[in-house]
Design a protein around this motif. Structure first.
Motif, PDB file in Angstrom:
ATOM      1  N   SER A  47      65.238  13.640  -2.971  1.00  0.00           N
ATOM      2  CA  SER A  47      66.306  13.201  -3.860  1.00  0.00           C
ATOM      3  C   SER A  47      67.190  14.381  -4.231  1.00  0.00           C
ATOM      4  O   SER A  47      68.416  14.283  -4.243  1.00  0.00           O
ATOM      5  CB  SER A  47      65.705  12.588  -5.127  1.00  0.00           C
ATOM      6  OG  SER A  47      66.706  12.444  -6.088  1.00  0.00           O
ATOM      7  N   ALA A  48      66.554  15.517  -4.525  1.00  0.00           N
ATOM      8  CA  ALA A  48      67.326  16.689  -4.960  1.00  0.00           C
ATOM      9  C   ALA A  48      68.166  17.259  -3.817  1.00  0.00           C
ATOM     10  O   ALA A  48      69.357  17.526  -3.982  1.00  0.00           O
ATOM     11  CB  ALA A  48      66.378  17.753  -5.508  1.00  0.00           C
ATOM     12  N   GLY A  60      70.437  17.246  -0.890  1.00  0.00           N
ATOM     13  CA  GLY A  60      71.339  16.257  -0.285  1.00  0.00           C
ATOM     14  C   GLY A  60      72.696  16.868  -0.045  1.00  0.00           C
ATOM     15  O   GLY A  60      72.818  18.082   0.181  1.00  0.00           O
ATOM     16  N   LEU A  61      73.711  16.008  -0.121  1.00  0.00           N
ATOM     17  CA  LEU A  61      75.071  16.501   0.078  1.00  0.00           C
ATOM     18  C   LEU A  61      75.396  17.604  -0.918  1.00  0.00           C
ATOM     19  O   LEU A  61      76.203  18.480  -0.652  1.00  0.00           O
ATOM     20  CB  LEU A  61      76.054  15.340  -0.104  1.00  0.00           C
ATOM     21  CG  LEU A  61      75.928  14.201   0.919  1.00  0.00           C
ATOM     22  CD1 LEU A  61      76.766  13.007   0.494  1.00  0.00           C
ATOM     23  CD2 LEU A  61      76.368  14.687   2.286  1.00  0.00           C
ATOM     24  N   GLY A  62      74.719  17.558  -2.072  1.00  0.00           N
ATOM     25  CA  GLY A  62      74.919  18.589  -3.095  1.00  0.00           C
ATOM     26  C   GLY A  62      74.593  19.970  -2.558  1.00  0.00           C
ATOM     27  O   GLY A  62      75.229  20.957  -2.946  1.00  0.00           O
ATOM     28  N   ASN A  63      73.602  20.072  -1.680  1.00  0.00           N
ATOM     29  CA  ASN A  63      73.208  21.380  -1.156  1.00  0.00           C
ATOM     30  C   ASN A  63      74.035  21.786   0.052  1.00  0.00           C
ATOM     31  O   ASN A  63      74.420  22.935   0.199  1.00  0.00           O
ATOM     32  CB  ASN A  63      71.737  21.364  -0.727  1.00  0.00           C
ATOM     33  CG  ASN A  63      70.834  20.917  -1.842  1.00  0.00           C
ATOM     34  OD1 ASN A  63      70.957  19.800  -2.340  1.00  0.00           O
ATOM     35  ND2 ASN A  63      69.955  21.785  -2.261  1.00  0.00           N
ATOM     36  N   VAL A  91      77.557   6.705  -8.951  1.00  0.00           N
ATOM     37  CA  VAL A  91      77.432   7.827  -8.009  1.00  0.00           C
ATOM     38  C   VAL A  91      77.179   7.311  -6.591  1.00  0.00           C
ATOM     39  O   VAL A  91      77.787   7.769  -5.624  1.00  0.00           O
ATOM     40  CB  VAL A  91      76.289   8.774  -8.437  1.00  0.00           C
ATOM     41  CG1 VAL A  91      76.035   9.833  -7.371  1.00  0.00           C
ATOM     42  CG2 VAL A  91      76.627   9.444  -9.756  1.00  0.00           C
ATOM     43  N   TYR A 106      78.971   8.337  -3.123  1.00  0.00           N
ATOM     44  CA  TYR A 106      78.049   9.141  -2.303  1.00  0.00           C
ATOM     45  C   TYR A 106      77.909   8.501  -0.923  1.00  0.00           C
ATOM     46  O   TYR A 106      77.868   9.168   0.102  1.00  0.00           O
ATOM     47  CB  TYR A 106      76.695   9.169  -3.011  1.00  0.00           C
ATOM     48  CG  TYR A 106      75.775  10.323  -2.617  1.00  0.00           C
ATOM     49  CD1 TYR A 106      75.932  11.579  -3.190  1.00  0.00           C
ATOM     50  CD2 TYR A 106      74.745  10.148  -1.708  1.00  0.00           C
ATOM     51  CE1 TYR A 106      75.089  12.625  -2.865  1.00  0.00           C
ATOM     52  CE2 TYR A 106      73.896  11.189  -1.374  1.00  0.00           C
ATOM     53  CZ  TYR A 106      74.076  12.418  -1.970  1.00  0.00           C
ATOM     54  OH  TYR A 106      73.234  13.444  -1.636  1.00  0.00           O
ATOM     55  N   PHE A 127      73.824  18.091 -10.664  1.00  0.00           N
ATOM     56  CA  PHE A 127      74.059  17.248  -9.495  1.00  0.00           C
ATOM     57  C   PHE A 127      72.977  17.504  -8.447  1.00  0.00           C
ATOM     58  O   PHE A 127      72.377  16.586  -7.892  1.00  0.00           O
ATOM     59  CB  PHE A 127      75.439  17.555  -8.906  1.00  0.00           C
ATOM     60  CG  PHE A 127      75.848  16.604  -7.820  1.00  0.00           C
ATOM     61  CD1 PHE A 127      76.504  15.424  -8.133  1.00  0.00           C
ATOM     62  CD2 PHE A 127      75.562  16.867  -6.488  1.00  0.00           C
ATOM     63  CE1 PHE A 127      76.875  14.526  -7.139  1.00  0.00           C
ATOM     64  CE2 PHE A 127      75.927  15.986  -5.485  1.00  0.00           C
ATOM     65  CZ  PHE A 127      76.587  14.805  -5.819  1.00  0.00           C
ATOM     66  N   SER A 128      72.721  18.797  -8.208  1.00  0.00           N
ATOM     67  CA  SER A 128      71.826  19.149  -7.115  1.00  0.00           C
ATOM     68  C   SER A 128      70.384  18.763  -7.410  1.00  0.00           C
ATOM     69  O   SER A 128      69.651  18.338  -6.522  1.00  0.00           O
ATOM     70  CB  SER A 128      71.927  20.639  -6.840  1.00  0.00           C
ATOM     71  OG  SER A 128      71.335  20.926  -5.610  1.00  0.00           O
ATOM     72  N   SER A 158      69.504  16.332  -9.255  1.00  0.00           N
ATOM     73  CA  SER A 158      69.524  14.907  -9.637  1.00  0.00           C
ATOM     74  C   SER A 158      69.032  14.697 -11.061  1.00  0.00           C
ATOM     75  O   SER A 158      68.309  13.748 -11.333  1.00  0.00           O
ATOM     76  CB  SER A 158      68.653  14.044  -8.720  1.00  0.00           C
ATOM     77  OG  SER A 158      68.795  14.335  -7.381  1.00  0.00           O
ATOM     78  N   PHE A 212      70.307  11.355 -14.432  1.00  0.00           N
ATOM     79  CA  PHE A 212      70.643  10.087 -13.776  1.00  0.00           C
ATOM     80  C   PHE A 212      69.548   9.044 -13.877  1.00  0.00           C
ATOM     81  O   PHE A 212      69.674   7.967 -13.327  1.00  0.00           O
ATOM     82  CB  PHE A 212      70.861  10.298 -12.270  1.00  0.00           C
ATOM     83  CG  PHE A 212      72.028  11.148 -11.922  1.00  0.00           C
ATOM     84  CD1 PHE A 212      73.268  10.595 -11.717  1.00  0.00           C
ATOM     85  CD2 PHE A 212      71.879  12.502 -11.800  1.00  0.00           C
ATOM     86  CE1 PHE A 212      74.349  11.384 -11.378  1.00  0.00           C
ATOM     87  CE2 PHE A 212      72.955  13.294 -11.460  1.00  0.00           C
ATOM     88  CZ  PHE A 212      74.187  12.739 -11.251  1.00  0.00           C
ATOM     89  N   ILE A 243      66.914   9.290 -12.237  1.00  0.00           N
ATOM     90  CA  ILE A 243      66.243   9.252 -10.944  1.00  0.00           C
ATOM     91  C   ILE A 243      64.881   9.926 -11.005  1.00  0.00           C
ATOM     92  O   ILE A 243      63.856   9.352 -10.642  1.00  0.00           O
ATOM     93  CB  ILE A 243      67.126   9.953  -9.890  1.00  0.00           C
ATOM     94  CG1 ILE A 243      68.301   9.047  -9.585  1.00  0.00           C
ATOM     95  CG2 ILE A 243      66.334  10.286  -8.635  1.00  0.00           C
ATOM     96  CD1 ILE A 243      69.346   9.672  -8.756  1.00  0.00           C
ATOM     97  N   SER A 270      68.537  11.271  -0.441  1.00  0.00           N
ATOM     98  CA  SER A 270      69.069  11.252  -1.809  1.00  0.00           C
ATOM     99  C   SER A 270      69.573   9.869  -2.189  1.00  0.00           C
ATOM    100  O   SER A 270      69.315   9.382  -3.292  1.00  0.00           O
ATOM    101  CB  SER A 270      70.229  12.239  -1.955  1.00  0.00           C
ATOM    102  OG  SER A 270      69.787  13.528  -1.713  1.00  0.00           O
ATOM    103  N   ILE A 296      68.790   7.152  -5.389  1.00  0.00           N
ATOM    104  CA  ILE A 296      69.779   6.605  -6.334  1.00  0.00           C
ATOM    105  C   ILE A 296      69.644   5.081  -6.390  1.00  0.00           C
ATOM    106  O   ILE A 296      69.672   4.481  -7.454  1.00  0.00           O
ATOM    107  CB  ILE A 296      71.225   7.006  -5.949  1.00  0.00           C
ATOM    108  CG1 ILE A 296      71.302   8.484  -5.515  1.00  0.00           C
ATOM    109  CG2 ILE A 296      72.160   6.765  -7.108  1.00  0.00           C
ATOM    110  CD1 ILE A 296      72.703   8.967  -5.148  1.00  0.00           C
TER     111      ILE A 296
END
Ligand code: PFF
Length: 448
Positions: free
Chosen positions: A19-20, A22-25, A98, A102, A225-226, A228, A231, A233, A319, A323
């Motif tokens: 989950s952590a 993802g696109l955030g990284n 989100v 996302y 964000f990164s 998560s 949220f 989650i 991720s 969500i």
């Protein structure tokens, strides 16, 4: 009805790391590093992750495992008959917003994976302008991005329908180690490009004069964000954890792997950007315009491009699954829907919002909210407002509403974990005072 749990500690940690990471990284962190001054941002980010985000992550996990129910139910159960139920509403609402945008970016990664498999930007020689044009032409078109969004969201819903163990846990257990290997392979390739050293210096030799309040605010926002957090989650996932697992150790592992992924992803991207004499400050388009250009220029770029976009897609899927699960857990437990029906309901709702987001780059680009197109507005609104409020609510709940003894007991597994027992005081102090103060400062600085 007996609740489903994660089958193993490894599976639980992989699902939460999934989950952590993802696109955030892979997408957001590298471009934020470029926009906010390189190593200075990296340094502030590392401090913020361990000092603030980690205790907030702990708060969320404590609430989830103590409540043993979904994000909405947890607040109602732990603080019955109070206004805290609105915290639960927020925790259900935020992930759905989100997920809608996302999933649009998830769709872009499917398209770019497809383009790389066809050697679209690597077979013929492409200029930067070509690739910028391909990207802006693609996102502003009508059908192709909607198709990508539909496939991505559909795949997410299918994994969630399979359930916590068979779907989410098994998917994470296989995909996360694979992702790690892929990203390392790409980083090794980038590190061996001539001129890569400058990129490493940019990432790891900080210019302290670049550390400003704005950089700190951006780093905290990126941390939320990164990881998560804020949220609901991690709250939902923690409710599936076994009572004998350590929340402190699990969260430390999740935060460390998330940070490592972000750093390795930057090591895969920045050295290549510098090796080709490009600017690291491209912003959100770094991944879809600058990188394809690099792939088109570098030896073995065609294969690396495929690996990269597979990695991006896998990271985004683990991720997005998390969500969607927040909403599904709520519908199953509170509205007594079947898992299948709940997944379908959330799929349809987020699909519609996602289509609107996607069209906001093209036919709906004239609609502006506070000057932004719908996609940008939702991104900013959820990261700057919803997510920060969510994080604040969760630390206030654990620090001020829950009984200190319950918090201690959940963190130390009823006093059986020695190290956690010793660290509890400092963690509780951060949750009760330091984190709310820091979040308030960020919120105010976002407003002015
Ligand atoms: N943390 C994930 C990432 O870094 O891409 C994504 C994410 C998951 C963001 C869940 C927001 C969220 F609610």
């Amino acid at each position: 009805m007996k609740r489903e749990n994660f089958g193993s500690r490894f599976g639980a940690i992989m699902a939460m790391t999934g989950s952590a990471v993802g696109l955030g990284n892979l997408w957001r962190f590298p471009y934020m590093v470029g926009v906010y001054g390189g190593a200075a941002f990296v340094l502030v980010y590392i401090i913020v992750v361990f000092l603030l985000c980690l205790p907030i992550l702990n708060s969320e996990m404590i609430t989830g495992r103590h409540g043993q129910t979904n994000a909405f139910g947890a607040f109602r159960k732990l603080a019955p008959g109070t206004g805290w139920k609105w915290a639960g509403v927020l925790m259900i609402f935020t992930p759905l917003v989100v997920l809608s945008y996302y999933s649009v970016i998830g769709g872009w990664s499917i398209e770019y994976l497809y383009k790389s498999v066809c050697f679209d930007f690597t077979a013929v020689s492409r200029t930067r302008e070509d690739l910028d044009g391909i990207f802006s032409g693609y996102i502003s078109s009508v059908w192709a991005p909607i198709a990508g969004h539909t496939v991505f969201l559909g795949a997410t819903a299918l994994i969630v329908v399979l359930g916590v163990r068979k779907g989410i846990e098994n998917f994470g257990k296989v995909m996360m180690p694979l992702l790690f290997v892929l990203v390392i392979l790409i980083a090794v390739r980038a590190a061996t490009l001539p001129g890569a050293g400058e990129g490493f210096a940019y990432l790891f030799r900080p210019d302290f004069s670049k550390i400003t309040p704005e950089v700190c605010a951006a780093a905290l926002g990126q941390g939320f964000f990164s990881l998560s957090v804020g949220f609901g989650i991690m709250l939902t996932y923690a409710s599936y954890m076994n009572k004998s697992d350590s929340i402190g150790k699990s969260s430390l592992l999740i935060a460390t792997s998330d940070l490592l992924f972000a750093l390795i992803a930057s090591c895969a991207i920045m050295p290549a950007v510098f090796a080709f004499g490009l600017s690291p400050e491209a912003g959100p388009s770094l991944l879809f315009e600058v990188l394809p250009f690099i792939f088109s220029q570098m030896p073995a770029g065609g294969v690396i491009a495929i690996l990269f976009f597979v990695a991006l897609l896998v990271a985004a899927l683990t991720s997005s699954v998390s969500i969607l699960e927040v909403g599904v857990a709520w519908l199953v437990e509170e509205k007594h829907m079947s898992r299948k029906k709940a997944s379908l309901v959330i799929f349809v709702g987020t699909w519609i919002l996602g289509v609107i987001c996607s069209l906001s780059f093209g036919p709906l680009s004239h609609i502006r909210i506070f000057g932004d197109i719908i996609f940008d507005f939702l991104d900013k609104f959820s990261s700057n407002v919803l997510m920060t409020v969510g994080a604040l609510v969760i630390v206030l709940f654990v620090g001020w509403k829950m009984k200190k003894e319950d918090v201690r007991s959940e963190f130390t597994n009823g006093g059986t974990l020695r190290t956690e027992g010793r660290l509890f005081g400092i963690m509780y102090f951060i949750i009760r005072y330091a984190a709310p103060a820091a979040i308030l400062v960020i919120m105010i600085s976002n407003l002015i």
